[in-house]
Design a protein around this motif. Sequence first.
Motif, PDB file in Angstrom:
ATOM      1  N   LEU A 310      10.911   7.251  -2.102  1.00  0.00           N
ATOM      2  CA  LEU A 310      10.626   6.492  -3.179  1.00  0.00           C
ATOM      3  C   LEU A 310      11.054   4.918  -2.826  1.00  0.00           C
ATOM      4  O   LEU A 310      10.534   3.678  -2.451  1.00  0.00           O
ATOM      5  CB  LEU A 310      11.356   6.937  -4.156  1.00  0.00           C
ATOM      6  CG  LEU A 310      11.583   6.538  -5.866  1.00  0.00           C
ATOM      7  CD1 LEU A 310       9.556   5.999  -5.663  1.00  0.00           C
ATOM      8  CD2 LEU A 310      12.086   6.422  -6.592  1.00  0.00           C
ATOM      9  N   ILE A 311      12.182   5.260  -1.773  1.00  0.00           N
ATOM     10  CA  ILE A 311      12.897   4.217  -0.946  1.00  0.00           C
ATOM     11  C   ILE A 311      12.445   3.540  -0.082  1.00  0.00           C
ATOM     12  O   ILE A 311      11.827   2.457  -0.062  1.00  0.00           O
ATOM     13  CB  ILE A 311      14.236   4.485   0.030  1.00  0.00           C
ATOM     14  CG1 ILE A 311      15.462   4.918  -1.528  1.00  0.00           C
ATOM     15  CG2 ILE A 311      14.680   3.134   0.307  1.00  0.00           C
ATOM     16  CD1 ILE A 311      16.367   5.134  -1.399  1.00  0.00           C
ATOM     17  N   ASN A 312      11.336   4.442   0.981  1.00  0.00           N
ATOM     18  CA  ASN A 312      10.417   3.866   2.011  1.00  0.00           C
ATOM     19  C   ASN A 312       9.178   3.240   1.552  1.00  0.00           C
ATOM     20  O   ASN A 312       9.153   2.550   1.553  1.00  0.00           O
ATOM     21  CB  ASN A 312      10.450   5.453   2.732  1.00  0.00           C
ATOM     22  CG  ASN A 312      11.120   6.020   3.236  1.00  0.00           C
ATOM     23  OD1 ASN A 312      12.606   4.764   3.943  1.00  0.00           O
ATOM     24  ND2 ASN A 312      11.406   6.876   3.878  1.00  0.00           N
ATOM     25  N   VAL A 313       9.147   4.060   0.212  1.00  0.00           N
ATOM     26  CA  VAL A 313       7.189   3.426  -0.139  1.00  0.00           C
ATOM     27  C   VAL A 313       7.441   2.110  -1.091  1.00  0.00           C
ATOM     28  O   VAL A 313       6.963   1.147  -0.442  1.00  0.00           O
ATOM     29  CB  VAL A 313       6.712   4.176  -1.302  1.00  0.00           C
ATOM     30  CG1 VAL A 313       5.509   3.703  -2.492  1.00  0.00           C
ATOM     31  CG2 VAL A 313       6.070   5.389  -0.973  1.00  0.00           C
ATOM     32  N   THR A 314       8.910   2.353  -1.781  1.00  0.00           N
ATOM     33  CA  THR A 314       8.924   1.315  -2.569  1.00  0.00           C
ATOM     34  C   THR A 314       9.395   0.059  -1.882  1.00  0.00           C
ATOM     35  O   THR A 314       9.030  -1.594  -2.348  1.00  0.00           O
ATOM     36  CB  THR A 314      10.507   1.036  -3.621  1.00  0.00           C
ATOM     37  OG1 THR A 314       9.840   1.683  -4.234  1.00  0.00           O
ATOM     38  CG2 THR A 314      10.362   0.053  -3.868  1.00  0.00           C
ATOM     39  N   VAL A 315      10.469  -0.163  -0.545  1.00  0.00           N
ATOM     40  CA  VAL A 315      10.470  -1.230   0.467  1.00  0.00           C
ATOM     41  C   VAL A 315       9.253  -1.972   1.043  1.00  0.00           C
ATOM     42  O   VAL A 315       8.920  -3.025   1.372  1.00  0.00           O
ATOM     43  CB  VAL A 315      11.459  -0.417   1.431  1.00  0.00           C
ATOM     44  CG1 VAL A 315      11.980  -1.570   2.297  1.00  0.00           C
ATOM     45  CG2 VAL A 315      12.762  -0.171   0.592  1.00  0.00           C
ATOM     46  N   ASN A 316       8.321  -1.013   1.813  1.00  0.00           N
ATOM     47  CA  ASN A 316       7.057  -1.072   2.552  1.00  0.00           C
ATOM     48  C   ASN A 316       6.272  -1.867   1.648  1.00  0.00           C
ATOM     49  O   ASN A 316       6.129  -2.508   1.691  1.00  0.00           O
ATOM     50  CB  ASN A 316       6.638   0.234   2.503  1.00  0.00           C
ATOM     51  CG  ASN A 316       7.528   0.235   3.945  1.00  0.00           C
ATOM     52  OD1 ASN A 316       8.008  -0.111   4.532  1.00  0.00           O
ATOM     53  ND2 ASN A 316       6.847   2.061   4.853  1.00  0.00           N
ATOM     54  N   ALA A 321       4.150  -7.600  -0.264  1.00  0.00           N
ATOM     55  CA  ALA A 321       3.958  -7.751  -1.216  1.00  0.00           C
ATOM     56  C   ALA A 321       4.638  -9.923  -0.918  1.00  0.00           C
ATOM     57  O   ALA A 321       4.692 -10.620  -1.182  1.00  0.00           O
ATOM     58  CB  ALA A 321       3.688  -7.530  -2.889  1.00  0.00           C
ATOM     59  N   ARG A 322       5.613  -9.652  -0.991  1.00  0.00           N
ATOM     60  CA  ARG A 322       6.732 -10.789  -0.606  1.00  0.00           C
ATOM     61  C   ARG A 322       7.951 -10.699   0.331  1.00  0.00           C
ATOM     62  O   ARG A 322       8.834  -9.904   0.479  1.00  0.00           O
ATOM     63  CB  ARG A 322       7.576 -10.057  -1.821  1.00  0.00           C
ATOM     64  CG  ARG A 322       7.570 -10.410  -3.120  1.00  0.00           C
ATOM     65  CD  ARG A 322       6.720 -11.747  -4.234  1.00  0.00           C
ATOM     66  NE  ARG A 322       6.294 -12.059  -5.202  1.00  0.00           N
ATOM     67  CZ  ARG A 322       5.297 -11.775  -5.515  1.00  0.00           C
ATOM     68  NH1 ARG A 322       3.885 -11.266  -4.324  1.00  0.00           N
ATOM     69  NH2 ARG A 322       4.952 -12.327  -6.637  1.00  0.00           N
ATOM     70  N   PRO A 323       7.576 -10.884   2.318  1.00  0.00           N
ATOM     71  CA  PRO A 323       7.857 -11.040   3.133  1.00  0.00           C
ATOM     72  C   PRO A 323       9.164 -12.290   2.811  1.00  0.00           C
ATOM     73  O   PRO A 323       9.349 -13.174   2.221  1.00  0.00           O
ATOM     74  CB  PRO A 323       6.601 -11.541   3.702  1.00  0.00           C
ATOM     75  CG  PRO A 323       5.714 -11.688   3.117  1.00  0.00           C
ATOM     76  CD  PRO A 323       5.891 -12.043   1.390  1.00  0.00           C
ATOM     77  N   PRO A 324       9.972 -11.630   3.603  1.00  0.00           N
ATOM     78  CA  PRO A 324      10.200 -10.953   4.266  1.00  0.00           C
ATOM     79  C   PRO A 324      11.351  -9.232   3.976  1.00  0.00           C
ATOM     80  O   PRO A 324      10.841  -7.958   4.116  1.00  0.00           O
ATOM     81  CB  PRO A 324      11.386 -10.973   6.094  1.00  0.00           C
ATOM     82  CG  PRO A 324      12.328 -12.335   5.099  1.00  0.00           C
ATOM     83  CD  PRO A 324      11.228 -12.867   3.848  1.00  0.00           C
TER      84      PRO A 324
END
Length: 613
Positions: A310-316, A321-324
């Motif tokens: 869940l962390i990896n998918v959400t952070v990616n 969408a909102r870099p960086p």
Amino acid sequence: MTNFKINLLFGVVAVAIHHHLLERANIPILSASIFPPTVTDFTRNIRYIGSRTPGVEHFQNVFYAEEPTGQRRFAPPVPVSPPKGSIIDASKPGAWCPQGVGDILPFTSQVNNISENCLSLRIARPSGVQRDAKLPVAVWIHGGGHALGSASDILYTPDGLVRAAAAAGKPLIYVGINYRLGIFGFATSKAMIETKQTNAGLRDQRVALQWVQDHIEVFGGDPDRVTAIGQSVGASDIGLHLTSFNGSRNVPFQQAMMMSGAPGVNFNSDPVFVANNTVAIARQVGCAKNEDGQSIETLECLRAVPADLLINVTVNEARKARPPFGEGYFYPTIDNDYLNGRPSQLMRTGKFVKNIPIVASWVTNDGAWYASPQTSTDEDVLGSFGLWLHGFSRSTKEKLLQLYPVEDFNHMVRQNYDGGISPQYYRAAQMSRDIWFTCPVLDFSWQYAQTGGLNASRIWLYEHNATRFTPVFEAMGVPMWRVAHLSDIPYVFNNPHLEGGADNSLDQLALSETVSKAIVGFVHEGRPGGEGAGMQKWSSAYPTMRDGQRSSESASRLSIQVIGGPLGLSEVAIDRDGDVGVMTAAQQALAWEKLFGRCDFINSPQMRDEAGV
């Protein structure tokens, strides 16, 4: 009993016997500093074992809520209740709440220890504080766009603040809060709204503040003298606490300091955008069981997803969408429970907690890193905030361009220093600063006084115009950032050893001590500044406000403390219709910002409606 508890118990007993023998032999207890500081909560029979740095005692990883996993993931926090007889190791930092790992900025910590079991506090106090000291408490709510950060970040090291307060004869207790971020803290959906399992990060903060009310006394603190201090979204969150439950419930603090932030500072408060992001993540991890993905089944599935996935998918997804850093992909939204409406509307109808003295502020170049250095056209300028505020009409965009004519920024270009930076970059940076930080701060503070929050004499404003990050920004290749977002933090914390090549010169350390002591004055006495801080007591932000003005949408006169820069420390009063020709240099510098006209529009019904704040 664990080995850790056995060792701690023997250690505590040894210290007590050692002290007793020394006292009987009439020998001064000079070696006490080699033993860890200990705090005992006799009511609950709990002992905290901390650590020391020169002049400061630290108690870290002190949990205020149970581990928010399984059925507690996304749910409101459950206050922790350690078993009687617990000996708590509070000597080392705990885990950061789930977020992206790795480096952030050169002067901040590397993120490498994350866990859902992160709902903890960082407590610091002067050495030798007695249990009955009744010291005022400063509670820190960190920023980071609800995507990153921790109370354990080196940028928030509290030693300098605690030592400066003690040296000024105004000791205090410091508390930093960890709270849930990203999808863990701010996911929303139809099912979550219906079951009141929303805005978990805000609820974490409130439970942490309540822990301070209930337990800080055993550390020598006074629960009736708590100042909540937040920066960026931390400041915005303080404002949201004041508007929570339509103002029908008191908040667990007595004063507030809001640095570069106010309610609704960055984003649309409508839950649709965040709900769509929640569904998008649910689809990626195989939890969208029906077409809309907002069912209770989807929520239960998300609770069972392994944390790492869940962390990896959400952070990616958030960073794409909102870099960086993924800021603003998840954030507080209206849930018809904790938040019952758009913050600016709640303020205008008096639906907020009253009688909280407020210090509010912004940084001179707060918007600098939100604009691309390649900004060179009108469209680029508007695009600098387009990812976040995408509902502006054509007329709003045209009006913004008119209010910020590019020729106003020609003088800021430093070709031999910044490189090929266009005046359009500085135009975009100033516009972003005002939209996200300065104008919301002015609107919130004015409305708070206008609609009966408290007497206007108990609201203060300052603009921070100094940075210790200049050499860092030069090394990063972004010297055009100047006095950027975060620049004020080291001054408030009086941090003498900033990392990443920051400016730790004597002049900067002297200014840091002065600023820190001014804030200590607020924490201690309810008014910032003071003789001992190297500056006079600050004047209120709205010096001419009278009952007859209470129909005004904005102020006609402002009194602002300007901190740092070529003008040093000064109190600057500016009028809406002031004559630039007869102004002091400090007044002219503030007049150049055109706060009255620009913020009149940014805080207008049209723009607030389109921004959804």
